[in-house]
Write a protein that holds these residues in place. Structure first.
Motif, PDB file in Angstrom:
ATOM      1  N   GLY A   1      43.072 131.782  30.001  1.00 49.67           N
ATOM      2  CA  GLY A   1      41.927 132.505  29.860  1.00 49.67           C
ATOM      3  C   GLY A   1      41.278 132.480  28.666  1.00 49.67           C
ATOM      4  N   ASP A   2      40.333 133.167  28.331  1.00 55.00           N
ATOM      5  CA  ASP A   2      39.521 133.099  27.084  1.00 55.00           C
ATOM      6  C   ASP A   2      40.516 133.785  25.921  1.00 55.00           C
ATOM      7  N   ASP A   3      40.952 134.840  26.049  1.00 57.97           N
ATOM      8  CA  ASP A   3      41.817 135.392  25.048  1.00 57.97           C
ATOM      9  C   ASP A   3      43.254 135.194  25.199  1.00 57.97           C
ATOM     10  N   ARG A   4      43.533 134.290  26.138  1.00 64.21           N
ATOM     11  CA  ARG A   4      44.816 133.778  26.279  1.00 64.21           C
ATOM     12  C   ARG A   4      46.144 134.799  26.560  1.00 64.21           C
ATOM     13  N   ARG A   5      45.473 135.878  27.199  1.00 69.72           N
ATOM     14  CA  ARG A   5      46.507 137.072  27.338  1.00 69.72           C
ATOM     15  C   ARG A   5      46.894 136.965  28.878  1.00 69.72           C
ATOM     16  N   ARG A   6      46.210 136.343  29.801  1.00 62.82           N
ATOM     17  CA  ARG A   6      46.762 136.077  31.059  1.00 62.82           C
ATOM     18  C   ARG A   6      47.930 134.838  31.091  1.00 62.82           C
ATOM     19  N   VAL A   7      49.166 135.319  31.655  1.00 62.30           N
ATOM     20  CA  VAL A   7      50.182 134.210  31.937  1.00 62.30           C
ATOM     21  C   VAL A   7      50.249 134.015  33.308  1.00 62.30           C
TER      22      VAL A   7
END
Length: 171
Positions: free
Chosen positions: A98-104
């Motif tokens: 994801g754009d903010d790299r929070r989705r694992v």
């Protein structure tokens, strides 16, 4: 929705046959999952989770730990431990996306893909043949029916999770 007492209702032979068929499919599918666990050297729950991870990745929609927990009926904490085991075994990796790299998301490794491919090559021919040998119109009808059955079972499970323990039989 009108409440129906399924035990007091009259069922047609075809309705009974469908319900028995669904149960038999669930039991046969469960047995296949147990064989996959033996094939991959994993506990049954881990093999079930791995199957979900592989299926999701193959369909282009990698699964998050939260979705995986719902799919296999475990808590998020228990699934985190399960994913740790699968990572140590070399079968999955966690990725931040994801754009903010929070989705694992959890993705299968090449080792997991090779093992499940070998398993399906050995054990999946009959199922693939049955699906491929079914006319598209029948598959569309079956698909719509299974979607309705899944929605009905999901609604019942949601209601059961919310049911106070004091109203249950054993309370």
């Amino acid at each position: 929705m009108t409440a129906l007492n399924s035990l007091a209702m009259s069922w047609s032979d075809v309705e009974v046959g469908v319900m028995h068929g669904l149960r038999e499919w669930a039991m046969a599918s469960d047995e296949l999952n147990r064989h996959l666990s033996t094939w991959m050297g994993l506990p049954v729950t881990d093999a079930e989770a791995l199957g979900q991870v592989v299926w999701a990745a193959q369909s282009g929609n990698p699964v998050s730990p939260a979705v995986l927990a719902r799919q296999i009926g475990m808590t998020s904490g228990a699934v985190s431990v399960l994913i740790d085991r699968l990572e140590r075994a070399g079968y999955v990796t966690r990725h931040r996306e994801g754009d903010d790299r929070r989705r694992v998301v959890v993705r299968p490794t090449a080792t997991a893909l090779e093992g499940t491919e070998r398993f399906l090559g050995f054990a999946g021919a009959e199922i693939a043949t049955a699906v491929r040998g079914t006319p598209d119109a029948d598959l569309q009808t079956i698909h719509a029916f299974l979607e309705r059955m899944t929605r009905a079972a999901t609604a019942a499970n949601t209601r059961l999770r919310a049911e106070p323990a004091s109203t249950r039989i054993d309370a």
